[in-house]
Design an enzyme around this catalytic site. Structure first.
Site, PDB file in Angstrom:
ATOM      1  N   LYS A 177       0.873  -1.184   0.000  1.00 11.13           N
ATOM      2  CA  LYS A 177       0.000   0.000   0.000  1.00 11.13           C
ATOM      3  C   LYS A 177       0.908   1.231   0.000  1.00 11.13           C
ATOM      4  O   LYS A 177       1.451   1.611   1.042  1.00 11.13           O
ATOM      5  CB  LYS A 177      -0.885  -0.023   1.257  1.00 11.13           C
ATOM      6  CG  LYS A 177      -2.208   0.715   1.143  1.00 11.13           C
ATOM      7  CD  LYS A 177      -2.077   2.203   0.949  1.00 11.13           C
ATOM      8  CE  LYS A 177      -1.740   2.934   2.231  1.00 11.13           C
ATOM      9  NZ  LYS A 177      -1.598   4.388   2.051  1.00 11.13           N
ATOM     10  N   GLU A 253      10.078   1.066  10.338  1.00  9.16           N
ATOM     11  CA  GLU A 253      11.161   2.024  10.091  1.00  9.16           C
ATOM     12  C   GLU A 253      10.512   3.392  10.269  1.00  9.16           C
ATOM     13  O   GLU A 253       9.782   3.851   9.401  1.00  9.16           O
ATOM     14  CB  GLU A 253      11.708   1.796   8.679  1.00  9.16           C
ATOM     15  CG  GLU A 253      13.135   2.243   8.510  1.00  9.16           C
ATOM     16  CD  GLU A 253      13.211   3.676   8.056  1.00  9.16           C
ATOM     17  OE1 GLU A 253      13.245   4.558   8.943  1.00  9.16           O
ATOM     18  OE2 GLU A 253      13.206   3.902   6.839  1.00  9.16           O
ATOM     19  N   CYS A 287      13.985  10.476   6.717  1.00  9.12           N
ATOM     20  CA  CYS A 287      14.045  10.144   8.145  1.00  9.12           C
ATOM     21  C   CYS A 287      15.481  10.119   8.652  1.00  9.12           C
ATOM     22  O   CYS A 287      15.709  10.103   9.854  1.00  9.12           O
ATOM     23  CB  CYS A 287      13.343   8.830   8.420  1.00  9.12           C
ATOM     24  SG  CYS A 287      13.864   7.550   7.306  1.00  9.12           S
ATOM     25  N   GLU A 384      11.038  15.673  14.681  1.00  9.26           N
ATOM     26  CA  GLU A 384      11.606  15.670  13.335  1.00  9.26           C
ATOM     27  C   GLU A 384      10.926  16.799  12.543  1.00  9.26           C
ATOM     28  O   GLU A 384       9.703  16.821  12.436  1.00  9.26           O
ATOM     29  CB  GLU A 384      11.240  14.312  12.734  1.00  9.26           C
ATOM     30  CG  GLU A 384      12.006  13.888  11.559  1.00  9.26           C
ATOM     31  CD  GLU A 384      11.615  12.455  11.163  1.00  9.26           C
ATOM     32  OE1 GLU A 384      10.476  12.025  11.425  1.00  9.26           O
ATOM     33  OE2 GLU A 384      12.469  11.789  10.571  1.00  9.26           O
TER      34      GLU A 384
HETATM   35  P1  ADP Z   1       4.081  10.653   6.653  1.00  8.50           P
HETATM   36  O1  ADP Z   1       4.074  11.604   7.777  1.00  8.50           O
HETATM   37  O2  ADP Z   1       5.404  10.364   6.064  1.00  8.50           O
HETATM   38  O3  ADP Z   1       2.985  10.862   5.644  1.00  8.50           O
HETATM   39  P2  ADP Z   1       2.536   8.476   7.619  1.00  8.50           P
HETATM   40  O4  ADP Z   1       2.947   7.556   8.711  1.00  8.50           O
HETATM   41  O5  ADP Z   1       1.348   9.319   7.825  1.00  8.50           O
HETATM   42  O6  ADP Z   1       3.835   9.287   7.332  1.00  8.50           O
HETATM   43  O7  ADP Z   1       2.328   7.681   6.261  1.00  8.50           O
HETATM   44  C1  ADP Z   1       3.115   6.576   5.859  1.00  8.50           C
HETATM   45  C2  ADP Z   1       2.202   5.550   5.208  1.00  8.50           C
HETATM   46  O8  ADP Z   1       1.262   5.099   6.180  1.00  8.50           O
HETATM   47  C3  ADP Z   1       1.384   6.073   4.049  1.00  8.50           C
HETATM   48  O9  ADP Z   1       1.235   5.039   3.086  1.00  8.50           O
HETATM   49  C4  ADP Z   1       0.053   6.388   4.694  1.00  8.50           C
HETATM   50  O10 ADP Z   1      -1.024   6.357   3.787  1.00  8.50           O
HETATM   51  C5  ADP Z   1      -0.052   5.233   5.665  1.00  8.50           C
HETATM   52  N1  ADP Z   1      -0.959   5.450   6.812  1.00  8.50           N
HETATM   53  C6  ADP Z   1      -1.303   6.614   7.416  1.00  8.50           C
HETATM   54  N2  ADP Z   1      -2.147   6.378   8.448  1.00  8.50           N
HETATM   55  C7  ADP Z   1      -2.353   5.040   8.498  1.00  8.50           C
HETATM   56  C8  ADP Z   1      -3.111   4.163   9.348  1.00  8.50           C
HETATM   57  N3  ADP Z   1      -3.848   4.615  10.362  1.00  8.50           N
HETATM   58  N4  ADP Z   1      -3.075   2.844   9.089  1.00  8.50           N
HETATM   59  C9  ADP Z   1      -2.316   2.355   8.079  1.00  8.50           C
HETATM   60  N5  ADP Z   1      -1.576   3.118   7.256  1.00  8.50           N
HETATM   61  C10 ADP Z   1      -1.578   4.438   7.458  1.00  8.50           C
END
Ligand code: ADP
Length: 482
Positions: A177, A253, A287, A384
């Site tokens: 995903k 990560e 990161c 960060e």
């Molecule tokens: P960033 O701040 O880098 O956007 P996120 O952790 O929000 O980091 O996003 C990293 C990935 O996790 C993306 O693919 C995002 O769509 C997905 N994501 C965000 N929220 C959720 C959640 N509650 N469950 C699963 N995946 C998520």
């Protein structure tokens, strides 16, 4: 945008898949704010189809010889390299980083497919001398099964290959995903995997905006045996919790808060050049980007003025334009976070040395920034920033700078510049980080273990250790032997 590798739907069981609801989401170019593409928004319930496809593909993929898997993966690697320019152009347009950086990412990303295609042949087991008469102990390595991957927008290609390279080589099948901000690079990889002959169901990509519910389906599934995630610490913690119900293996990560320390005996020019790369690549959105600069008081002023000279020359603009060093931030929200960190620091006595505000280009462009007089209590010291801001902290004492560098819940990457060998030894031993770079600003390579300690994560990606995250050990006791 045109490319023969542009796709606008999920890839499941070797087919391009649209959810029946027929909803689409926009993929924007952060450099211009224009719509690059509209991609099918998968219904979370349809994610189950991808899991089932991966489950059906698992027996034959895992039973294939590692040499057969390696030759398919080798072809996949070669196709990525052959099309690196085209993939880089897609990446720059959906993510914003300069084209040269995008190409570096594509080649770096491909290296994981190459490395693991070779390393998969060396998944040796063991025969252990048995303490029980007439018996033999065998330890075999087998793939964990169906794996789910959730990846971020800052490295839309390499964060996928780094995971699927190891998983596929170990004999696992994958459901990926990608971030909804950057699905096009992921879908291009699927198109290339198909061309390379990766069997249907081995690599599935689901594209959608309901990340919470897509994540739930992946975590709740009893078929998925492993989740590997790269992204924010907050989301990582949610996934960790969600994986408990089915006792899944998990690799995380997560965020970093990298210190970059300059000792008085350091080669100052090298440290300044390193700081530019370490801080401002990808507009500070990695990161492992340096987040806090600790500069010894004897060289602080010199370092600050040399750094400012270089920062002033950095060209901000559309990543597709020649000579651009810094692209836009990914979204207006990202820009607000950067601004809030700067305002908080200035409010607590930091001094603006360079930049400090949005760029005249508008949109989510931000000026590369340097702050002096940074202090421990500031947001910028704790969180960060994920933007092009270098806060400079002055230090006197080695033990105190180590204490400050370690005073964070994160522990991903740390950097320092020094010449004295005894000092170097003391400092790298004292840094509570998964990765430490000495006198050099970039440490990512497919042959070394990438990952963090503390709340920066669990597990390692790349290197021979990276395969361990995708294998189970099976201990067989052969008894009754003559
Ligand atoms: P960033 O701040 O880098 O956007 P996120 O952790 O929000 O980091 O996003 C990293 C990935 O996790 C993306 O693919 C995002 O769509 C997905 N994501 C965000 N929220 C959720 C959640 N509650 N469950 C699963 N995946 C998520």
């Amino acid at each position: 945008m045109s490319s023969k590798y542009l796709r606008d739907s999920s890839y499941i069981d070797g087919k391009w898949f649209n959810s029946k609801s027929n909803r689409y989401f926009d993929v924007l170019n952060p450099a211009t704010g224009t719509i690059l593409s509209r991609v099918n928004d998968i219904e979370p319930t349809d994610v189950e189809l991808a899991i089932q496809a991966a489950e059906r593909a698992f027996p034959s993929w895992s039973k294939m010889t590692s040499k057969e898997r390696a030759s398919i993966m080798r072809r996949f690697y070669e196709l990525i390299i052959e099309n690196a320019d085209e993939l880089a152009a897609i990446l720059t347009q959906e993510q914003g980083k300069p084209l040269s950086e995008a190409k570096t990412e594509i080649i770096y990303g491909a290296s994981f497919i190459e490395w693991f295609s070779e390393e998969g042949k060396r998944l040796y087991g063991d025969i252990i001398p048995s303490p029980i008469a007439n018996s033999k102990i065998i330890v075999e390595k087998s793939p964990v099964g169906v794996c789910a991957f959730i990846t971020p927008w800052n490295f839309p290609s390499a964060m996928i290959t780094r995971k699927i390279g190891a998983a596929m080589a170990a004999g696992c099948t994958c459901v990926v995903k990608p971030a909804h901000e950057t699905p096009l690079s992921a879908l291009a990889l699927a198109a290339l995997a198909e061309e390379a002959g990766v069997p249907k169901g081995v690599l599935n990509i689901v594209t959608g905006t309901d990340s919470h519910n897509i994540g739930r389906v992946l975590c709740d599934s009893e078929t998925v045996r492993k989740v590997s995630f790269t992204g924010s610490t907050d989301v990582g913690k949610i996934l960790y919790r969600q994986c408990a119900a089915t006792v899944k293996k998990i690799s995380l990560e997560l965020g970093g808060n990298a210190p970059f320390i300059v000792f008085p005996d350091a080669d100052l020019d090298a440290a300044v050049s390193g700081a530019i790369i370490c801080k401002y690549r990808n507009a500070g959105q990695t990161c492992v980007c340096a987040n806090r600069f600790y500069i010894h008081e004897d060289v602080y002023d010199k370092f600050a003025s040399k750094l400012a000279d270089k920062v002033r020359k950095l060209k901000v603009g559309d990543g597709l334009d020649k000579g651009v060093d810094i692209g836009p931030l990914i979204t207006p929200d990202a820009l607000e976070k950067v601004r809030s960190h700067i305002n908080d620091a200035l409010g607590q006595g930091a001094k603006l040395i360079e930049g400090g505000d949005t760029h005249d280009l508008g949109g989510s462009y931000f000026k590369p920034t340097i702050l002096g007089n940074a202090m421990e209590g500031m947001l910028i010291a704790k969180e960060e920033t994920f933007g092009p801001v270098a806060p400079l902290f002055k230090f006197k004492d080695i033990d105190d700078v180590l204490r400050q560098a370690n005073n964070t819940q994160f522990g991903l990457a740390a950097y320092f510049y020094a010449k004295d060998l005894a000092l170097i030894n003391k400092v790298y031993n004292g840094l509570e980080y998964g990765m430490v770079a000495v006198n050099t600003p970039i440490l990512s390579t497919e042959v070394a273990p990438f990952g963090g300690v503390k709340e920066s994560g669990i597990g390692r990606e790349g290197s021979k250790y990276g395969l361990d995250d995708f294998i189970e050990l099976k201990y067989v006791l052969l008894g009754g032997l003559e």
